[in-house]
Enzyme design. Structure first.
Site, PDB file in Angstrom:
ATOM      1  N   LYS A   1       0.520  -1.158   0.252  1.00 24.46           N
ATOM      2  CA  LYS A   1       0.403   0.082   0.077  1.00 24.46           C
ATOM      3  C   LYS A   1       0.224   1.712  -0.451  1.00 24.46           C
ATOM      4  O   LYS A   1       0.773   2.105  -0.709  1.00 24.46           O
ATOM      5  CB  LYS A   1      -0.787  -0.190   1.370  1.00 24.46           C
ATOM      6  CG  LYS A   1      -1.466   1.502   1.613  1.00 24.46           C
ATOM      7  CD  LYS A   1      -2.754   1.158   2.830  1.00 24.46           C
ATOM      8  CE  LYS A   1      -1.347   1.484   3.757  1.00 24.46           C
ATOM      9  NZ  LYS A   1      -1.498   3.465   4.517  1.00 24.46           N
ATOM     10  N   ASN A   2       1.826   1.145   1.078  1.00 24.74           N
ATOM     11  CA  ASN A   2       3.001   2.182   0.787  1.00 24.74           C
ATOM     12  C   ASN A   2       3.679   2.842  -0.241  1.00 24.74           C
ATOM     13  O   ASN A   2       4.067   3.675   0.416  1.00 24.74           O
ATOM     14  CB  ASN A   2       3.539   2.677   2.309  1.00 24.74           C
ATOM     15  CG  ASN A   2       1.974   2.821   3.583  1.00 24.74           C
ATOM     16  OD1 ASN A   2       0.904   3.254   3.234  1.00 24.74           O
ATOM     17  ND2 ASN A   2       2.916   2.711   5.523  1.00 24.74           N
TER      18      ASN A   2
ATOM     19  N   CYS B   1      -4.600  12.840  12.933  1.00 21.88           N
ATOM     20  CA  CYS B   1      -4.931  11.914  12.896  1.00 21.88           C
ATOM     21  C   CYS B   1      -4.943  10.640  14.295  1.00 21.88           C
ATOM     22  O   CYS B   1      -4.684  11.416  15.654  1.00 21.88           O
ATOM     23  CB  CYS B   1      -4.745  10.921  11.865  1.00 21.88           C
ATOM     24  SG  CYS B   1      -3.686  10.414  11.944  1.00 21.88           S
TER      25      CYS B   1
ATOM     26  N   ARG C   1       1.083  14.493  13.907  1.00 16.27           N
ATOM     27  CA  ARG C   1       0.965  14.563  12.304  1.00 16.27           C
ATOM     28  C   ARG C   1       1.450  15.778  11.876  1.00 16.27           C
ATOM     29  O   ARG C   1       0.666  15.996  10.735  1.00 16.27           O
ATOM     30  CB  ARG C   1       0.314  13.324  11.661  1.00 16.27           C
ATOM     31  CG  ARG C   1       0.743  12.078  12.382  1.00 16.27           C
ATOM     32  CD  ARG C   1      -0.041  10.562  11.419  1.00 16.27           C
ATOM     33  NE  ARG C   1       0.811  10.521  10.879  1.00 16.27           N
ATOM     34  CZ  ARG C   1      -0.383   9.745   9.839  1.00 16.27           C
ATOM     35  NH1 ARG C   1      -1.407   9.281   9.580  1.00 16.27           N
ATOM     36  NH2 ARG C   1       0.564   9.195   8.770  1.00 16.27           N
TER      37      ARG C   1
ATOM     38  N   ASP D   1       4.631   0.759  12.067  1.00 15.23           N
ATOM     39  CA  ASP D   1       3.442   0.538  11.217  1.00 15.23           C
ATOM     40  C   ASP D   1       3.521  -1.428  11.818  1.00 15.23           C
ATOM     41  O   ASP D   1       2.252  -2.028  11.604  1.00 15.23           O
ATOM     42  CB  ASP D   1       3.303  -0.006   9.948  1.00 15.23           C
ATOM     43  CG  ASP D   1       3.289   1.169   9.457  1.00 15.23           C
ATOM     44  OD1 ASP D   1       2.732   2.348  10.221  1.00 15.23           O
ATOM     45  OD2 ASP D   1       3.318   2.143   8.236  1.00 15.23           O
TER      46      ASP D   1
ATOM     47  N   ARG E   1      -8.621  -0.609   4.333  1.00 14.44           N
ATOM     48  CA  ARG E   1      -8.036   0.486   3.961  1.00 14.44           C
ATOM     49  C   ARG E   1      -6.768  -0.014   3.437  1.00 14.44           C
ATOM     50  O   ARG E   1      -5.773   0.359   1.899  1.00 14.44           O
ATOM     51  CB  ARG E   1      -8.016   1.976   5.030  1.00 14.44           C
ATOM     52  CG  ARG E   1      -9.183   2.588   5.677  1.00 14.44           C
ATOM     53  CD  ARG E   1      -8.349   3.710   6.540  1.00 14.44           C
ATOM     54  NE  ARG E   1      -7.473   4.350   5.476  1.00 14.44           N
ATOM     55  CZ  ARG E   1      -7.032   5.631   6.368  1.00 14.44           C
ATOM     56  NH1 ARG E   1      -7.627   5.847   7.351  1.00 14.44           N
ATOM     57  NH2 ARG E   1      -6.030   5.853   5.447  1.00 14.44           N
TER      58      ARG E   1
HETATM   59  C1  EPZ Z   1       4.376   7.134   6.581  1.00 10.90           C
HETATM   60  O1  EPZ Z   1       3.509   8.251   6.981  1.00 10.90           O
HETATM   61  C2  EPZ Z   1       3.467   6.287   6.287  1.00 10.90           C
HETATM   62  N1  EPZ Z   1       2.782   6.219   5.311  1.00 10.90           N
HETATM   63  C3  EPZ Z   1       2.724   5.729   7.846  1.00 10.90           C
HETATM   64  O2  EPZ Z   1       1.919   4.573   7.749  1.00 10.90           O
HETATM   65  C4  EPZ Z   1       3.738   4.723   8.871  1.00 10.90           C
HETATM   66  O3  EPZ Z   1       3.468   4.874   9.994  1.00 10.90           O
HETATM   67  C5  EPZ Z   1       4.954   6.138   9.072  1.00 10.90           C
HETATM   68  O4  EPZ Z   1       5.068   6.463   7.552  1.00 10.90           O
HETATM   69  C6  EPZ Z   1       5.933   5.929   9.831  1.00 10.90           C
HETATM   70  O5  EPZ Z   1       6.705   4.700   9.405  1.00 10.90           O
HETATM   71  C7  EPZ Z   1       2.140   5.938   4.221  1.00 10.90           C
HETATM   72  O6  EPZ Z   1       3.367   4.701   4.062  1.00 10.90           O
HETATM   73  C8  EPZ Z   1       1.215   6.254   3.543  1.00 10.90           C
HETATM   74  P1  EPZ Z   1       5.943  10.217   8.419  1.00 10.90           P
HETATM   75  P2  EPZ Z   1       3.594   9.546   7.096  1.00 10.90           P
HETATM   76  O7  EPZ Z   1       6.210  11.580   8.163  1.00 10.90           O
HETATM   77  O8  EPZ Z   1       4.969   9.596   5.678  1.00 10.90           O
HETATM   78  C9  EPZ Z   1       6.426  13.674  12.291  1.00 10.90           C
HETATM   79  C10 EPZ Z   1      -0.088   2.711   7.808  1.00 10.90           C
HETATM   80  O9  EPZ Z   1      -0.358   2.230   8.643  1.00 10.90           O
HETATM   81  N2  EPZ Z   1       6.746  14.907  11.284  1.00 10.90           N
HETATM   82  O10 EPZ Z   1       7.797   9.419   8.407  1.00 10.90           O
HETATM   83  O11 EPZ Z   1       3.027  10.746   7.384  1.00 10.90           O
HETATM   84  C11 EPZ Z   1       5.432  12.711  12.127  1.00 10.90           C
HETATM   85  O12 EPZ Z   1       4.330  12.995  13.021  1.00 10.90           O
HETATM   86  C12 EPZ Z   1       0.295   4.273   7.810  1.00 10.90           C
HETATM   87  O13 EPZ Z   1       0.065   2.696   6.611  1.00 10.90           O
HETATM   88  C13 EPZ Z   1       6.753  16.011  11.322  1.00 10.90           C
HETATM   89  O14 EPZ Z   1       6.982  16.316  13.224  1.00 10.90           O
HETATM   90  O15 EPZ Z   1       5.054   9.488   8.349  1.00 10.90           O
HETATM   91  C14 EPZ Z   1       5.773  11.543  12.728  1.00 10.90           C
HETATM   92  O16 EPZ Z   1       6.173  11.887  14.287  1.00 10.90           O
HETATM   93  C15 EPZ Z   1       0.129   4.730   9.110  1.00 10.90           C
HETATM   94  N3  EPZ Z   1       7.010  16.708  11.003  1.00 10.90           N
HETATM   95  C16 EPZ Z   1       7.396  11.400  11.888  1.00 10.90           C
HETATM   96  O17 EPZ Z   1       7.272  12.336  11.287  1.00 10.90           O
HETATM   97  C17 EPZ Z   1       6.483  16.328   9.157  1.00 10.90           C
HETATM   98  O18 EPZ Z   1       6.491  17.397   8.375  1.00 10.90           O
HETATM   99  C18 EPZ Z   1       7.757  10.258  11.301  1.00 10.90           C
HETATM  100  O19 EPZ Z   1       6.356  10.635  10.580  1.00 10.90           O
HETATM  101  C19 EPZ Z   1       5.699  15.014   8.400  1.00 10.90           C
HETATM  102  C20 EPZ Z   1       6.340  13.717   9.987  1.00 10.90           C
END
Ligand code: EPZ
Length: 430
Positions: free
Chosen positions: A22-23, A126, A131, A316, A408
């Site tokens: 998916k991702n 969310c 996030r 995840d 999803r």
């Molecule tokens: C991706 O989300 C995945 N989603 C998530 O999978 C996964 O849990 C996550 O990466 C971490 O591995 C998809 O690939 C579609 P991040 P993403 O930006 O990109 C902080 C699932 O169940 N952050 O790596 O949104 C954030 O709050 C989903 O399939 C900032 O502070 O995650 C978090 O603490 C859920 N500022 C950390 O970084 C930003 O601008 C990592 O988030 C962006 C993120």
């Protein structure tokens, strides 16, 4: 609303085919916005999130043709998507859509890069945490995008196009890396991304962009050097196997007991998770065409772990591992370092008899001898599937409500499990 009914106690044996990730499928579909040529994606999983993104892309003007519709014995071969963004007719990604799936915010980079303007709704928080998207925005600004926030939307302009630059992320972010990488593909000159996320899905997108004509060095590392091109070509690319689905079924086999081949799985994409699984006492081995997981009679040993960006233990898979060690012979400690609120499964696991104490970002799980089936509620995608794993171990019947979360991200979960002997059925009402 559909529910899933599980009667625990059956061992699993046989083969489970692993779907496309998916991702990876989501950002790969978004990459179609970067070219007026056709991007063909094979092995696309049939999931609610994929279908929602397809609607969002159609709204931008992307033409999507699907073949390989599933029917008959080759049912598990993924679909093939042909995406053509010849004319982007709308550069707005509306709140009603972006708020339903955060990954749709990643259209921002490609739209600014190709159309020099975009209006994309902020995704909002969310269930698993606040996030923010600050890293996305600072990265795109570094490439020359002018950004304003107004009425809950990011208004982006780059009248003269984006220009390559150095982007050093203060924190690892999968989404911000995708967004900047895709924008850099059409930026003028070289972009250097430092502290990039190294998740295999980033590598998959980078490989696809390479096929589309972008030069990228450092794929799979935390430093990506991208030479942007004025125009990208079409390409044919196959989505890599889903490492989170792989880990989920691997943990499910360890939980229920039995012996299963995870067909098409790639072990090096989830080595930390498989190493942890071995420490619980399960047998994990690479075999031709996949991974074999077995547990026959051995106790489940407790584990201590913390979630980390790749190559660490993935957030995840945190909920699923927690479900497994609820029955461990001793105390496990799990620390969640990526998202501040990713413990919604704890209360639901407790309904099945799990003994879990939460202190801030750390859960201490005291193994119990038995879980007992109960009605539970799915809260987010990975939390929901942890309840499936617990249900497979529990005595009696577990009824999982709100399973749209599962749909999803897991393709035909109940079918894949029941083919291996699990007593799992979907109850559809009204
Ligand atoms: C991706 O989300 C995945 N989603 C998530 O999978 C996964 O849990 C996550 O990466 C971490 O591995 C998809 O690939 C579609 P991040 P993403 O930006 O990109 C902080 C699932 O169940 N952050 O790596 O949104 C954030 O709050 C989903 O399939 C900032 O502070 O995650 C978090 O603490 C859920 N500022 C950390 O970084 C930003 O601008 C990592 O988030 C962006 C993120």
């Amino acid at each position: 609303m559909d529910r899933i009914k599980i009667t625990g106690g059956n061992k699993l044996s046989g083969t489970i085919p692993i779907s496309g990730a998916k991702n990876a499928a989501l950002p790969l579909m978004i990459a179609s916005l970067l070219t007026d040529d056709r991007l063909t994606l094979k092995n696309v999983p049939n999931l609610a999130d994929v279908n929602l993104l397809a609607r969002i892309l159609r709204n931008h003007g992307v033409d999507l043709a699907v073949d390989g519709k599933r029917a008959g014995p080759v049912a598990y071969l993924g679909e093939t998507f042909h995406l053509t963004a010849r004319d982007i007719v709308d550069t707005t990604a509306p709140y009603e859509m972006v708020s339903r799936m955060r990954a749709s915010f990643w259209v921002l980079g490609p739209l600014i890069a190709r159309m020099r303007k975009a209006r994309v709704s902020l995704p909002g928080g969310c269930a698993i945490g606040t996030r923010p998207v600050d890293l996305h925005l600072t990265g795109l600004k570094a490439l020359g995008a002018e950004l304003d926030i107004d009425g809950g939307y990011v208004l982006a302009r780059a009248p003269n196009g984006l220009v390559g630059n150095r982007v050093t992320f203060p924190k690892v972010s999968v989404g911000a890396t995708h967004n900047v990488l895709m924008a850099a593909a059409l930026a003028k000159g070289e972009t250097l991304i430092e502290n990039a996320a190294r998740e295999p899905e980033i590598g998959d997108v980078a490989e696809c962009l390479t096929k589309m004509g972008v030069e990228i060095e450092g794929i799979g590392t935390s430093t990506l050097r991208i030479q942007g091109k004025p125009r990208l070509e079409g390409a044919i690319h196959s989505v890599l196997p889903d490492r989170i689905e792989t880990g989920t079924f691997a943990f499910a086999v360890a939980a229920a007991g039995g012996d299963v081949i995870l067909q098409g799985a790639c072990g090096r994409h989830l080595q930390a998770a498989l190493d942890t699984l071995s420490r619980t006492g399960a047998t994990v081995e690479t075999v031709e065409g996949g991974i074999r997981v077995a547990r026959n009679g051995a106790e489940i040993s407790p584990v201590t772990l913390e979630t980390q960006p790749f190559p660490g233990f993935p957030t995840d898979l945190q909920a699923q591992m927690m479900a497994l060690v609820t029955r461990a012979d001793g105390n496990s400690v799990i620390r969640e370092t990526i998202f501040e609120n990713r413990f919604m499964h704890v209360q639901e696991l407790a309904r099945l008899g799990a003994d879990i104490q939460l202190h801030g970002d750390t859960a201490t799980i005291k193994g119990v001898k038995t879980l007992r089936g109960a009605p539970v509620m799915a809260t987010d995608l990975r939390a929901s599937v942890s309840l499936v794993i617990a249900g497979l171990m529990a005595d009696g019947e577990t009824m999982i409500n709100r399973v749209y979360h599962l749909d999803r991200g897991f393709e035909r979960l109940e079918e894949k499990l029941s083919r291996c002997g699990a007593d799992v059925t979907r109850v559809t009402e009204g």
